[in-house]
Design an enzyme around this catalytic site. Structure first.
Site, PDB file in Angstrom:
ATOM      1  N   ARG A 256      10.347   5.068 -11.593  1.00 52.01           N
ATOM      2  CA  ARG A 256      10.522   4.507 -12.894  1.00 52.01           C
ATOM      3  C   ARG A 256      11.309   3.390 -12.923  1.00 52.01           C
ATOM      4  NH1 ARG A 256      10.267   1.517 -16.670  1.00 52.01           N
ATOM      5  NH2 ARG A 256       9.730   2.022 -18.637  1.00 52.01           N
TER       6      ARG A 256
ATOM      7  N   ARG B 239       3.666  -5.107  17.615  1.00 60.07           N
ATOM      8  CA  ARG B 239       2.320  -4.447  17.474  1.00 60.07           C
ATOM      9  C   ARG B 239       1.266  -5.649  18.031  1.00 60.07           C
ATOM     10  NH1 ARG B 239       1.928  -2.993  11.290  1.00 60.07           N
ATOM     11  NH2 ARG B 239       2.798  -5.147  11.296  1.00 60.07           N
TER      12      ARG B 239
ATOM     13  N   ARG C  89      -3.301   3.469   8.371  1.00 60.16           N
ATOM     14  CA  ARG C  89      -2.403   3.405   7.603  1.00 60.16           C
ATOM     15  C   ARG C  89      -2.477   4.863   6.421  1.00 60.16           C
ATOM     16  NH1 ARG C  89       1.169  -0.430   6.169  1.00 60.16           N
ATOM     17  NH2 ARG C  89       1.036  -1.185   8.303  1.00 60.16           N
TER      18      ARG C  89
ATOM     19  N   HIS D 232      -1.979  -8.768   2.352  1.00 62.07           N
ATOM     20  CA  HIS D 232      -1.588  -7.481   2.984  1.00 62.07           C
ATOM     21  C   HIS D 232      -2.708  -7.219   3.937  1.00 62.07           C
ATOM     22  CE1 HIS D 232       0.202  -3.788   3.607  1.00 62.07           C
ATOM     23  NE2 HIS D 232       0.055  -3.087   2.416  1.00 62.07           N
TER      24      HIS D 232
ATOM     25  N   HIS E  84       5.867 -12.930   7.953  1.00 65.62           N
ATOM     26  CA  HIS E  84       6.238 -11.478   7.606  1.00 65.62           C
ATOM     27  C   HIS E  84       7.443 -11.382   6.442  1.00 65.62           C
ATOM     28  CE1 HIS E  84       6.307  -7.080   7.505  1.00 65.62           C
ATOM     29  NE2 HIS E  84       5.066  -7.240   8.071  1.00 65.62           N
TER      30      HIS E  84
ATOM     31  N   ASP F  78      -1.860  -8.737  12.741  1.00 58.82           N
ATOM     32  CA  ASP F  78      -3.353  -9.395  12.423  1.00 58.82           C
ATOM     33  C   ASP F  78      -3.844 -10.702  13.156  1.00 58.82           C
ATOM     34  OD1 ASP F  78      -3.484  -7.339  10.402  1.00 58.82           O
ATOM     35  OD2 ASP F  78      -2.285  -8.470   9.158  1.00 58.82           O
TER      36      ASP F  78
ATOM     37  N   SER G 156       0.890  -1.010   0.076  1.00 59.85           N
ATOM     38  CA  SER G 156      -0.101  -0.009  -0.190  1.00 59.85           C
ATOM     39  C   SER G 156       0.762   1.173   0.083  1.00 59.85           C
ATOM     40  CB  SER G 156      -1.025   0.014   1.286  1.00 59.85           C
ATOM     41  OG  SER G 156      -0.485  -0.261   2.333  1.00 59.85           O
TER      42      SER G 156
HETATM   43  N1  AMX Z   1       1.628 -20.120   6.659  1.00 61.08           N
HETATM   44  C1  AMX Z   1       1.982 -21.096   5.858  1.00 61.08           C
HETATM   45  N2  AMX Z   1       3.084 -21.000   4.853  1.00 61.08           N
HETATM   46  C2  AMX Z   1       3.565 -19.637   5.016  1.00 61.08           C
HETATM   47  C3  AMX Z   1       3.259 -18.676   5.750  1.00 61.08           C
HETATM   48  C4  AMX Z   1       1.996 -19.010   6.703  1.00 61.08           C
HETATM   49  N3  AMX Z   1       1.655 -17.992   7.526  1.00 61.08           N
HETATM   50  N4  AMX Z   1       3.947 -17.726   5.736  1.00 61.08           N
HETATM   51  C5  AMX Z   1       4.713 -18.029   4.700  1.00 61.08           C
HETATM   52  N5  AMX Z   1       4.441 -19.147   4.110  1.00 61.08           N
HETATM   53  C6  AMX Z   1       5.106 -19.863   3.071  1.00 61.08           C
HETATM   54  C7  AMX Z   1       4.915 -19.287   1.898  1.00 61.08           C
HETATM   55  O1  AMX Z   1       3.823 -19.130   1.145  1.00 61.08           O
HETATM   56  C8  AMX Z   1       6.253 -19.411   0.978  1.00 61.08           C
HETATM   57  O2  AMX Z   1       5.610 -20.636   0.544  1.00 61.08           O
HETATM   58  P1  AMX Z   1       6.041 -21.212  -1.094  1.00 61.08           P
HETATM   59  O3  AMX Z   1       7.615 -21.020  -1.106  1.00 61.08           O
HETATM   60  O4  AMX Z   1       5.471 -22.506  -1.320  1.00 61.08           O
HETATM   61  O5  AMX Z   1       5.754 -20.040  -1.745  1.00 61.08           O
HETATM   62  C9  AMX Z   1       7.269 -20.038   2.193  1.00 61.08           C
HETATM   63  O6  AMX Z   1       6.528 -19.957   3.292  1.00 61.08           O
HETATM   64  C10 AMX Z   1       8.140 -18.809   2.385  1.00 61.08           C
HETATM   65  O7  AMX Z   1       7.579 -17.689   2.574  1.00 61.08           O
HETATM   66  P2  AMX Z   1       8.345 -16.445   3.169  1.00 61.08           P
HETATM   67  O8  AMX Z   1       9.588 -15.992   2.660  1.00 61.08           O
HETATM   68  O9  AMX Z   1       8.577 -16.862   4.633  1.00 61.08           O
HETATM   69  O10 AMX Z   1       7.073 -15.256   3.376  1.00 61.08           O
HETATM   70  P3  AMX Z   1       6.946 -14.093   2.057  1.00 61.08           P
HETATM   71  O11 AMX Z   1       7.619 -12.932   2.486  1.00 61.08           O
HETATM   72  O12 AMX Z   1       6.786 -14.767   0.897  1.00 61.08           O
HETATM   73  O13 AMX Z   1       5.433 -13.736   2.616  1.00 61.08           O
HETATM   74  C11 AMX Z   1       3.721 -13.323   3.997  1.00 61.08           C
HETATM   75  C12 AMX Z   1       5.110 -12.999   3.746  1.00 61.08           C
HETATM   76  C13 AMX Z   1       3.357 -12.169   5.069  1.00 61.08           C
HETATM   77  C14 AMX Z   1       2.597 -12.861   2.511  1.00 61.08           C
HETATM   78  C15 AMX Z   1       3.472 -14.610   4.245  1.00 61.08           C
HETATM   79  O14 AMX Z   1       3.986 -14.841   5.616  1.00 61.08           O
HETATM   80  C16 AMX Z   1       1.933 -14.916   4.536  1.00 61.08           C
HETATM   81  O15 AMX Z   1       1.380 -15.316   3.409  1.00 61.08           O
HETATM   82  N6  AMX Z   1       1.294 -15.030   5.757  1.00 61.08           N
HETATM   83  C17 AMX Z   1       0.069 -15.106   6.018  1.00 61.08           C
HETATM   84  C18 AMX Z   1      -0.794 -14.119   5.625  1.00 61.08           C
HETATM   85  C19 AMX Z   1      -0.480 -13.042   6.708  1.00 61.08           C
HETATM   86  O16 AMX Z   1      -0.588 -13.078   7.834  1.00 61.08           O
HETATM   87  N7  AMX Z   1      -0.544 -11.686   6.014  1.00 61.08           N
HETATM   88  C20 AMX Z   1      -0.255 -10.351   6.813  1.00 61.08           C
HETATM   89  C21 AMX Z   1       1.158  -9.648   6.367  1.00 61.08           C
HETATM   90  C22 AMX Z   1       1.056  -8.416   7.455  1.00 61.08           C
HETATM   91  C23 AMX Z   1       0.336  -7.336   6.796  1.00 61.08           C
HETATM   92  O17 AMX Z   1       0.533  -6.872   5.674  1.00 61.08           O
HETATM   93  N8  AMX Z   1      -0.770  -7.039   7.412  1.00 61.08           N
END
Ligand code: AMX
Length: 436
Positions: free
Chosen positions: A410, A318, A390, A263, A309, A364, A233
């Site tokens: 860019r 948080r 935010r 997100h 994360h 979250d 965002s």
């Molecule tokens: N549960 C299960 N698997 C997870 C996971 C979780 N909570 N978090 C990461 N993984 C997996 C990823 O999907 C990825 O799998 P892949 O290699 O098969 O694609 C692997 O673990 C490696 O991921 P990562 O490098 O640790 O995380 P990332 O930087 O790619 O993604 C995030 C970060 C937040 C998108 C991810 O941890 C996630 O999807 N979490 C659950 C959703 C969530 O809580 N989002 C909120 C984020 C904060 C916010 O913006 N509010």
């Protein structure tokens, strides 16, 4: 003009000089390199952006202008906005001035209500929120001043005016969206006697006999204020603003990014997850049952919402702040107890699975359950709360970027074929293609 404007005007020359001299002295220094994995991996870890409002350390979490977020949890969101913009907490006079400026601008135009009420009933609250912000673009002082030939050094002043109008009106707009979307009644007017966060809580119209919901909302709005510049965002808002699209366009765009399940939508997903646990086990499950539930979720290819994360590698401070709040006000609540047990079990399971880089909870993982407890049970709405908060970060970043004259964003994209050749050592042209 308010105290915030005056302080920024005082700070502007030194800030501009600092950037000019950094570029003059160190313009050629290399600060980051980019691997092929990063190019294909969402640019994770590439240092290609500047954001001075806040930083997120992998081992510290959110630090706003040098102050860890845990040390700011008793501050008002509007104090945080002043801090984000200037790097200083406001004194009593500056805070009163900012609050007065927000009150003066807090009236929601009637056309916004007409637009929101005309949308189909199944429109997501985040789509309503983004639409409402965009519909107010006609009020932009920045766009008007730009079309009248304003000088570059002046950009930040109408940007600040637009930011104040937006921040002033967002609690009323967001609360009205809640009431329209959930058919709770007509939007409620602002109360000039209340601070920004308390007014927002009041305009939602939920019963709050103890004031606990008001306190939760103020804490929530403070904790979610900003998360440096590279999250979806913030980066979206920054990019749109860099084209000199005004803050209404830019913040609306940022909200569209916040609406994604990876997100801002994650808090909605988290509550869904916790409710799923409660419904399956008719209350708080045993630790073994909970461990099985987490494994089942992972084995079915789904993520555990609220865990992991992109940057953090520790429990999100948080999360800790909201967890402490829950521990104080609702320790025995079923939903809170499930959140608490999940905190004990999920990191261990994620570590055993061995995929995630960060097995710890983010903010979250707990926020939705607390909102639910206080009667805000419509979890489709939760991301809007996140968005109101935010907007503090987005608006402060926009104002500072206009003040610094930050150019249009860019970065260079390359084709897969180019990357393959570059990675295999073949000589490739330094630039390839390109468009405006
Ligand atoms: N549960 C299960 N698997 C997870 C996971 C979780 N909570 N978090 C990461 N993984 C997996 C990823 O999907 C990825 O799998 P892949 O290699 O098969 O694609 C692997 O673990 C490696 O991921 P990562 O490098 O640790 O995380 P990332 O930087 O790619 O993604 C995030 C970060 C937040 C998108 C991810 O941890 C996630 O999807 N979490 C659950 C959703 C969530 O809580 N989002 C909120 C984020 C904060 C916010 O913006 N509010």
């Amino acid at each position: 003009m308010g105290k915030l404007h005056d302080r920024l005007a005082e700070q502007a020359p030194a800030l501009r000089d600092k950037i000019r001299s950094v570029v003059a002295e160190h313009g050629g220094a290399v600060v980051s390199e980019v691997t092929v994995s990063q190019v294909f991996g969402g640019m994770r870890g590439v240092k290609g952006l500047v954001c001075d409002t806040s930083v997120v350390g992998p081992d510290k979490g959110l630090v706003v202008r040098g102050i860890p977020i845990a040390d700011l949890k008793k501050r008002l969101p509007e104090e945080i906005f002043y801090l984000l913009c200037t790097g200083e907490l406001p004194n009593a006079e500056a805070l009163a001035s900012l609050q007065q400026e927000l009150r003066q601008r807090s009236q929601v135009p009637s056309y916004v209500w007409n637009i929101l009420k005309a949308l189909p009933a199944d429109t997501h609250p985040m789509a309503m929120f983004s639409t409402a912000i965009l519909s107010m673009e006609r009020e932009s002082v920045f766009r008007k001043a730009y079309s009248e030939g304003m000088q570059k050094a002046e950009y930040w002043e109408p940007a600040l005016e637009d930011a104040l109008r937006l921040l002033a009106v967002l609690p009323g707009v967001a609360a009205g969206i809640y009431r329209i979307h959930t058919r709770k009644g007509e939007p409620l007017p602002p109360n000039p006697k209340l601070d920004w966060g308390a007014d927002f809580a009041a305009m939602l119209g939920l019963p709050d006999p103890t004031g606990g919901f008001r306190d939760l909302m103020k804490l929530f709005l403070t904790l979610h204020c900003d998360h440096e510049g590279g999250n979806v965002s913030a980066f979206t808002c920054h990019t749109v603003g860099s084209a000199l699209s005004d803050p209404f366009y830019a913040v609306s765009a940022g909200m569209n990014g916040l609406a994604g399940p990876l997100h801002g939508l994650a808090n909605q997903e988290c509550l869904h997850f916790v409710l799923g646990v409660r419904n399956k086990y008719h209350g708080v499950p045993t630790d073994d049952q909970l461990r099985d539930y987490v494994w089942e979720t992972l084995n079915s290819g789904r993520v555990i919402p609220g865990y992991g994360h992109a940057v953090l590698r520790v429990t999100d401070p948080r999360f800790t702040a909201l967890h402490e709040f829950g521990d104080r006000v609702c320790r025995d609540d079923v939903m809170f107890r499930i959140v608490d047990r999940l905190f004990n079990i999920t990191p261990q399971v994620l570590k055993e699975q061995g995929k995630v880089k960060d097995p710890w909870p983010n903010v979250d993982a707990v926020s939705g359950s607390l909102l639910y407890l206080f009667g805000l049970t419509e979890f489709e709405y939760y991301t809007v709360l996140f968005g109101v908060s935010r907007a503090l970060g987005m608006c402060s970043q926009l104002v500072l970027n206009r003040l610094l004259g930050t150019p249009i964003t860019r970065p260079k994209s390359v084709s897969t074929e180019w990357l393959i050749k570059a990675a295999s050592g073949a000589r490739v042209p330094a630039t390839q293609g390109g468009s405006k």
